[in-house]
Design a protein around this motif. Structure first.
Motif, PDB file in Angstrom:
ATOM      1  N   ILE A 313      14.754  28.195  46.369  1.00 15.29           N
ATOM      2  CA  ILE A 313      14.421  27.206  47.168  1.00 15.29           C
ATOM      3  C   ILE A 313      13.756  27.546  48.664  1.00 15.29           C
ATOM      4  N   ILE A 314      14.319  28.797  48.931  1.00 14.92           N
ATOM      5  CA  ILE A 314      13.221  29.014  49.954  1.00 14.92           C
ATOM      6  C   ILE A 314      12.143  29.911  49.907  1.00 14.92           C
ATOM      7  N   ASN A 316      10.072  31.133  45.639  1.00 12.31           N
ATOM      8  CA  ASN A 316       9.609  31.023  44.826  1.00 12.31           C
ATOM      9  C   ASN A 316      10.249  31.295  43.376  1.00 12.31           C
ATOM     10  N   ASN A 348      10.059  23.771  46.382  1.00 15.31           N
ATOM     11  CA  ASN A 348      10.290  24.994  47.064  1.00 15.31           C
ATOM     12  C   ASN A 348       9.572  24.564  48.475  1.00 15.31           C
ATOM     13  N   PHE A 349       9.667  25.459  49.715  1.00 10.29           N
ATOM     14  CA  PHE A 349       9.664  25.157  50.811  1.00 10.29           C
ATOM     15  C   PHE A 349       7.684  25.426  50.727  1.00 10.29           C
ATOM     16  N   SER A 350       6.971  25.865  49.481  1.00  2.41           N
ATOM     17  CA  SER A 350       5.847  26.462  49.936  1.00  2.41           C
ATOM     18  C   SER A 350       4.490  25.628  49.079  1.00  2.41           C
ATOM     19  N   ILE A 352       4.872  22.395  50.078  1.00  2.00           N
ATOM     20  CA  ILE A 352       4.529  21.160  50.594  1.00  2.00           C
ATOM     21  C   ILE A 352       3.558  21.032  50.677  1.00  2.00           C
ATOM     22  N   MET A 375       9.644  17.334  53.416  1.00  2.00           N
ATOM     23  CA  MET A 375      10.939  17.574  53.530  1.00  2.00           C
ATOM     24  C   MET A 375      12.258  16.469  52.753  1.00  2.00           C
ATOM     25  N   LEU A 378      10.559  17.942  48.848  1.00  2.00           N
ATOM     26  CA  LEU A 378      11.308  18.800  48.457  1.00  2.00           C
ATOM     27  C   LEU A 378      12.660  18.828  48.124  1.00  2.00           C
ATOM     28  N   THR A 382      14.298  18.947  44.469  1.00  2.00           N
ATOM     29  CA  THR A 382      15.461  20.010  44.166  1.00  2.00           C
ATOM     30  C   THR A 382      16.056  18.784  43.835  1.00  2.00           C
TER      31      THR A 382
END
Length: 396
Positions: A313-314, A316, A348-350, A352, A375, A378, A382
């Motif tokens: 998630i944080i 990849n 994952n964050f990237s 977004i 968010m 995401l 998830t």
């Protein structure tokens, strides 16, 4: 007992999606129910039947043969470097395979083979679920192409997308994977779990997104145009474009791995320095362990599995898969299967930034809207990964 916990996890995912909904009155419960049923039938067929096992084995054999072809190209260019032990193996024998698969997809797209298949599978899904054709087409398209490419393919329909429809399109892209990198995934993790994750994640993305952002469209706005999906003027131009695109993806993934793995090591060092040897991944493991337990992971493996899921998630999926790969023989088969399905998506964050940037390039105003709900995207994607992994766990 495991089945009961799995059902509880599914209910929890649906309940969170319902709680996040911005239009609960228009939720299509029948469509969501049918998609859940499709997931259960698909997983049962692929895991529990002889025919399904043969289908998976056949697809795996096909991918392995394509990987052999790709390796011929890698070996010709790089010689002995492609088979040497050490740090070079991953880039040469995993990432560079993306180039061949990207080329193959570009050719199949130019020949109108993939667009034809994608359009009519999307049409069937639209009829079954009641979702608009654009959203259904995009969900199927996202199984073959990267998140940016899938969104670009429907750019001519962007004028029809309101906020809810834009959310579903973006969520489908984030919850998917690209066929061009599936070959790389199955070099690291068991192929059967990677392959079953692809249709499961397509449905999961649509289920969660349909809860969060229900849609209803007018008939005249429910169209899909796939006439000009390839800009190549010839077969060989398509090959060249595909190879160049694949090379860019391989380099981008390599660069992201260097950045993310370096940053992760730094974060672990910082956490360990401040919290007496506790790493960031251990913290993530304890946070996600209860979720992993509900998904069907054994209590003794939940923290370790949660750590890998949190890493995905944080950072990849590639970073997390590299963490899981050496543990495949140590963890139980069910844990490996559940975690592999969870990892097989772009949630994952990237992502977004990737999706928001892609939409921004098509429509500046809509790009700003996607950024605002980044968010929420995401979280929804998830939840979709959790739903897919839980359903897979019911049959393991």
């Amino acid at each position: 007992m495991g089945i009961l916990f799995g059902i509880l996890a599914i209910i929890l995912v649906l309940a969170i999606g319902f709680a996040m909904s911005n239009d609960r009155k228009n939720i299509n419960y029948v469509g969501i129910g049918l998609m859940l049923l499709a997931q259960l039938i698909t997983t049962w067929f692929m895991f529990m039947t002889t025919i399904g096992e043969k289908v998976i084995n056949g697809i795996t054999a096909g991918f392995n043969k394509l990987i052999e072809f790709a390796n011929e190209g890698v070996s010709f260019v790089l010689g002995g470097l492609a088979i040497e032990e050490g740090a070079s193996v991953f880039f040469f024998n995993v990432l560079l395979i993306i180039i061949f698969f990207s080329t193959l997809l570009a050719v199949l797209t130019h020949l109108k083979i993939l667009p034809f298949i994608i359009k009519y599978i999307g049409w069937v899904i639209s009829k079954i679920t009641g979702l608009p054709k654009v959203e259904s087409f995009n969900a199927v398209n996202s199984m073959f192409f990267g998140q940016s490419e899938a969104i670009i393919a429907i750019k001519s329909q962007f004028r029809h997308l309101d906020n809810n429809r834009l959310y579903i399109v973006s969520a489908s892209a984030m919850g998917s994977v690209s066929a061009s990198i599936i070959g790389s995934y199955i070099q690291m993790l068991p192929a059967q779990y990677v392959l079953v994750a692809i249709p499961l994640n397509m449905f999961s993305s649509l289920i969660v997104a349909s809860l969060i952002a229900p849609v209803k469209v007018k008939k005249e706005e429910d169209i899909v145009d796939v006439k000009n999906v390839s800009e190549a003027k010839s077969f060989f131009e398509a090959m060249g474009n595909g190879a160049l695109d694949g090379g860019k993806v391989a380099l981008i993934v390599g660069a992201m791995l260097i950045a993310f793995m370096g940053a992760l090591e730094f974060a672990n060092w910082a956490f360990a320095s401040i919290f007496a040897g506790v790493t960031l991944q251990q913290v993530l493991g304890y946070i996600l362990a209860p979720i992993g337990f509900l998904m069907g992971i054994a209590p003794g493996e939940a923290v370790q599995a949660g750590s890998i899921m949190g890493t995905k998630i944080i950072t990849n999926e590639f970073v997390a898969m590299l963490d899981l790969q050496p543990l495949v023989g140590e963890l139980s088969e069910k844990t490996v299967g559940v975690v592999t399905v969870f990892l097989t998506s772009f949630a994952n964050f990237s992502s977004i930034a990737i999706i928001a940037g892609t939409v921004q390039g098509i429509d500046r105003e809509k790009g700003a809207k996607v950024s605002k709900v980044g968010m929420k995207l995401l979280i929804g994607a998830t939840l979709g990964s959790i739903l897919s992994a839980t359903i897979a766990g019911l049959f393991l």
